[in-house]
Design a protein around this motif. Structure first.
Motif, PDB file in Angstrom:
ATOM      1  N   ASP B   5    -104.700   4.933 -61.209  1.00 52.54           N
ATOM      2  CA  ASP B   5    -103.851   3.864 -61.752  1.00 52.54           C
ATOM      3  C   ASP B   5    -102.361   4.178 -61.572  1.00 52.54           C
ATOM      4  OD1 ASP B   5    -106.014   2.347 -62.440  1.00 52.54           O
ATOM      5  OD2 ASP B   5    -106.114   3.082 -64.501  1.00 52.54           O
ATOM      6  N   SER B   6    -102.029   5.475 -61.685  1.00 52.65           N
ATOM      7  CA  SER B   6    -100.619   5.867 -61.472  1.00 52.65           C
ATOM      8  C   SER B   6    -100.222   5.611 -60.020  1.00 52.65           C
ATOM      9  CB  SER B   6    -100.416   7.356 -61.771  1.00 52.65           C
ATOM     10  OG  SER B   6    -101.029   7.688 -62.958  1.00 52.65           O
ATOM     11  N   LEU B   7    -101.166   5.880 -59.114  1.00 51.37           N
ATOM     12  CA  LEU B   7    -100.875   5.634 -57.683  1.00 51.37           C
ATOM     13  C   LEU B   7    -100.671   4.140 -57.429  1.00 51.37           C
ATOM     14  CD1 LEU B   7    -103.352   8.032 -55.827  1.00 51.37           C
ATOM     15  CD2 LEU B   7    -101.098   8.513 -56.740  1.00 51.37           C
ATOM     16  N   VAL B   8    -101.465   3.314 -58.102  1.00 52.08           N
ATOM     17  CA  VAL B   8    -101.311   1.858 -57.951  1.00 52.08           C
ATOM     18  C   VAL B   8     -99.930   1.431 -58.452  1.00 52.08           C
ATOM     19  CG1 VAL B   8    -102.206  -0.414 -58.667  1.00 52.08           C
ATOM     20  CG2 VAL B   8    -103.804   1.412 -58.094  1.00 52.08           C
ATOM     21  N   SER B   9     -99.481   2.044 -59.550  1.00 48.96           N
ATOM     22  CA  SER B   9     -98.142   1.719 -60.082  1.00 48.96           C
ATOM     23  C   SER B   9     -97.064   2.092 -59.074  1.00 48.96           C
ATOM     24  CB  SER B   9     -97.878   2.485 -61.379  1.00 48.96           C
ATOM     25  OG  SER B   9     -98.892   2.238 -62.287  1.00 48.96           O
ATOM     26  N   ILE B  10     -97.221   3.264 -58.452  1.00 42.90           N
ATOM     27  CA  ILE B  10     -96.246   3.691 -57.422  1.00 42.90           C
ATOM     28  C   ILE B  10     -96.245   2.679 -56.283  1.00 42.90           C
ATOM     29  CG2 ILE B  10     -95.735   5.472 -55.684  1.00 42.90           C
ATOM     30  CD1 ILE B  10     -96.989   7.524 -57.632  1.00 42.90           C
ATOM     31  N   TRP B  11     -97.453   2.323 -55.862  1.00 44.02           N
ATOM     32  CA  TRP B  11     -97.613   1.390 -54.736  1.00 44.02           C
ATOM     33  C   TRP B  11     -96.945   0.045 -55.022  1.00 44.02           C
ATOM     34  CZ3 TRP B  11     -99.464   1.528 -49.817  1.00 44.02           C
ATOM     35  CH2 TRP B  11     -99.789   0.316 -49.207  1.00 44.02           C
ATOM     36  N   GLN B  12     -97.178  -0.436 -56.226  1.00 38.86           N
ATOM     37  CA  GLN B  12     -96.663  -1.775 -56.557  1.00 38.86           C
ATOM     38  C   GLN B  12     -95.154  -1.779 -56.813  1.00 38.86           C
ATOM     39  OE1 GLN B  12     -99.400  -3.133 -59.549  1.00 38.86           O
ATOM     40  NE2 GLN B  12    -100.892  -3.789 -58.004  1.00 38.86           N
ATOM     41  N   ALA B  13     -94.595  -0.598 -57.020  1.00 35.99           N
ATOM     42  CA  ALA B  13     -93.147  -0.519 -57.251  1.00 35.99           C
ATOM     43  C   ALA B  13     -92.359  -0.488 -55.943  1.00 35.99           C
ATOM     44  CB  ALA B  13     -92.834   0.734 -58.055  1.00 35.99           C
ATOM     45  N   GLN B  14     -93.074  -0.344 -54.844  1.00 39.76           N
ATOM     46  CA  GLN B  14     -92.377  -0.252 -53.555  1.00 39.76           C
ATOM     47  C   GLN B  14     -91.698  -1.583 -53.205  1.00 39.76           C
ATOM     48  OE1 GLN B  14     -94.727  -0.031 -49.927  1.00 39.76           O
ATOM     49  NE2 GLN B  14     -96.547  -0.641 -51.064  1.00 39.76           N
ATOM     50  N   ASN B  15     -90.565  -1.461 -52.507  1.00 43.15           N
ATOM     51  CA  ASN B  15     -89.891  -2.707 -52.102  1.00 43.15           C
ATOM     52  C   ASN B  15     -89.830  -2.816 -50.580  1.00 43.15           C
ATOM     53  OD1 ASN B  15     -88.055  -0.737 -51.645  1.00 43.15           O
ATOM     54  ND2 ASN B  15     -86.607  -1.379 -53.239  1.00 43.15           N
ATOM     55  N   SER B  16     -90.726  -2.101 -49.906  1.00 41.42           N
ATOM     56  CA  SER B  16     -90.744  -2.182 -48.443  1.00 41.42           C
ATOM     57  C   SER B  16     -91.153  -3.592 -48.019  1.00 41.42           C
ATOM     58  CB  SER B  16     -91.704  -1.146 -47.851  1.00 41.42           C
ATOM     59  OG  SER B  16     -92.976  -1.343 -48.382  1.00 41.42           O
ATOM     60  N   ALA B  17     -90.411  -4.118 -47.078  1.00 36.99           N
ATOM     61  CA  ALA B  17     -90.675  -5.481 -46.619  1.00 36.99           C
ATOM     62  C   ALA B  17     -90.561  -5.535 -45.099  1.00 36.99           C
ATOM     63  CB  ALA B  17     -89.672  -6.434 -47.246  1.00 36.99           C
ATOM     64  N   PRO B  18     -91.245  -6.483 -44.470  1.00 40.76           N
ATOM     65  CA  PRO B  18     -91.175  -6.567 -43.009  1.00 40.76           C
ATOM     66  C   PRO B  18     -89.770  -6.879 -42.499  1.00 40.76           C
ATOM     67  CG  PRO B  18     -92.369  -8.438 -43.927  1.00 40.76           C
ATOM     68  CD  PRO B  18     -92.142  -7.483 -45.039  1.00 40.76           C
ATOM     69  N   GLU B  19     -89.492  -6.418 -41.303  1.00 42.01           N
ATOM     70  CA  GLU B  19     -88.156  -6.666 -40.722  1.00 42.01           C
ATOM     71  C   GLU B  19     -88.134  -7.932 -39.868  1.00 42.01           C
ATOM     72  OE1 GLU B  19     -87.430  -3.019 -38.653  1.00 42.01           O
ATOM     73  OE2 GLU B  19     -87.230  -1.890 -40.512  1.00 42.01           O
ATOM     74  N   ILE B  20     -89.249  -8.619 -39.818  1.00 42.11           N
ATOM     75  CA  ILE B  20     -89.289  -9.847 -39.013  1.00 42.11           C
ATOM     76  C   ILE B  20     -89.589 -11.047 -39.908  1.00 42.11           C
ATOM     77  CG2 ILE B  20     -89.961  -8.783 -36.822  1.00 42.11           C
ATOM     78  CD1 ILE B  20     -92.855  -9.596 -37.514  1.00 42.11           C
TER      79      ILE B  20
END
Lengths: 165, 196
Positions: B5-20
């Motif tokens: 669950d902690s890993l899911v929280s880390i994952w969902q906090a990411q703000n990586s977005a496509p460059e296209i």
């Protein structure tokens, strides 16, 4: 903007971020993830008419993305293997903030999983319903649950090992 | 120690977005579509020019030897075979369904790779042999009408071409293709098994 472009724009905006996560999780490489995203949506654009007949459009987009990722490995396998170590090293230097470092570590751990495991776990973490993941992967619900349970354990162990160092 | 669950929280906090964005996709589609069509047209035009040249040569020149007619027929058949193969591959690729389940998708990819491999290896050898036979038959009448120097140059060129093709095709090209296709099929099989 013509109606077809409008539909495509809406589909892209609703799905592109999650598909990007899937591609990034699969390749652990920004450029490759963008290429895969582009290739996926290129196929979506080409098949837009067929998609309109489907009720669950995201399922079909995910399936295209999964197939595109699997095919991409065939073309880029050697290239990826050579660059993986460099990417890990570069990411560790560049990422300074704790949160970003954790995200980077998580991607590095995902990169150590089997190909199907990478695809399935990124969908799980993006909260795609299990029934939809089963349909995307073309496997039974029961089989998927067994796989997910195993992948969760594997990823958690990998992450905790990584954190120790 | 973290749980899943902690890993899911880390994952969902990411703000990586496509460059296209969607416009890049449409622009890329238009560009690649045009270049693909251009490649097909260029290939077809070149092959049609080759066919027309052979047919004009055949019709306008009063060949007397039956061997020359057979050789020209072989050349025409080789051109037609090449065009047919290109169209067949294009049709198969067009029928590819990218929305199939991963397992079925991999199976159709395996079949296509095997077919391409057969064309590139076994059929390519037949193609080289047929072209060579065509040249030999054509030279029978051709040699009665040219001087010794042209005869010698033609023989040397043909033998060199044959030896090059034979050693390259048999020893390098086919061996390299065999290794590549076996590796690829092994990988595809492994991926297919992951979705059992």
């Amino acid at each position: 903007m013509n109606p077809q472009e409008k539909v495509f724009k809406d589909i892209f905006e609703a799905n592109s971020k999650k598909i990007y996560h899937l591609c990034f999780g699969y390749t652990n490489d920004v450029d490759a993830a963008n290429d895969l995203l582009q290739e996926t949506f290129l196929k979506v654009w080409q098949n837009l008419e067929k998609f309109r007949e489907q009720s669950q459009i995201s399922t079909w987009i995910y399936r295209i993305a999964v197939n595109t990722c699997l095919t991409y490995l065939k073309k880029e396998k050697r290239h990826l293997k050579e660059e993986l170590t460099e990417n890990i090293a570069e990411n560790q230097i560049e990422v300074v903030q704790d949160k970003q470092e954790q995200i980077s570590q998580l991607y590095d751990c995902i990169a150590k999983l089997e190909e199907n495991e990478r695809l399935i776990i990124t969908m799980v973490m993006d909260e795609i319903p299990y029934t939809e993941i089963a349909e995307i992967a073309g496997i039974s619900d029961g089989n998927l649950r067994v796989k997910i349970h195993r992948i969760k354990q594997k990823l958690t162990e990998l992450y905790n090992q990584y954190e120790k160092f | 120690m973290k749980n899943f669950d902690s890993l899911v929280s880390i994952w969902q906090a990411q703000n990586s977005a496509p460059e296209i964005d969607y416009k890049n996709v449409i622009a890329h589609f238009n560009k690649s579509k045009n270049s693909f069509i251009r490649k097909i047209i260029i290939g077809l035009v070149l092959m049609i020019i080759a066919l027309i040249t052979i047919l004009i040569l055949w019709l306008k020149t009063p060949f007397t030897y039956i061997t020359t007619h057979i050789s020209l027929l072989i050349f025409v058949l080789c051109c037609l075979y090449y065009i047919a193969v290109q169209f067949k591959n294009y049709r198969i690729l067009s029928a590819f369904k990218c929305t199939e389940t991963p397992k079925k998708y991999i199976i159709q990819l395996q079949k296509f790779k095997q077919l391409r491999h057969k064309e590139y290896t076994r059929n390519f050898v037949f193609y080289i042999v047929a072209m060579g036979l065509g040249f030999v038959l054509y030279f029978i009448e051709f040699f009665t009408q040219v001087n010794t120097l042209v005869k010698l140059l033609s023989i040397v060129f043909t033998i060199t071409w044959f030896l090059g093709c034979y050693f390259y095709v048999k020893n390098i090209f086919i061996k390299r293709e065999e290794t590549a296709i076996n590796d690829m099929l092994k990988d595809l099989e492994r991926l297919k098994n992951q979705f059992e």
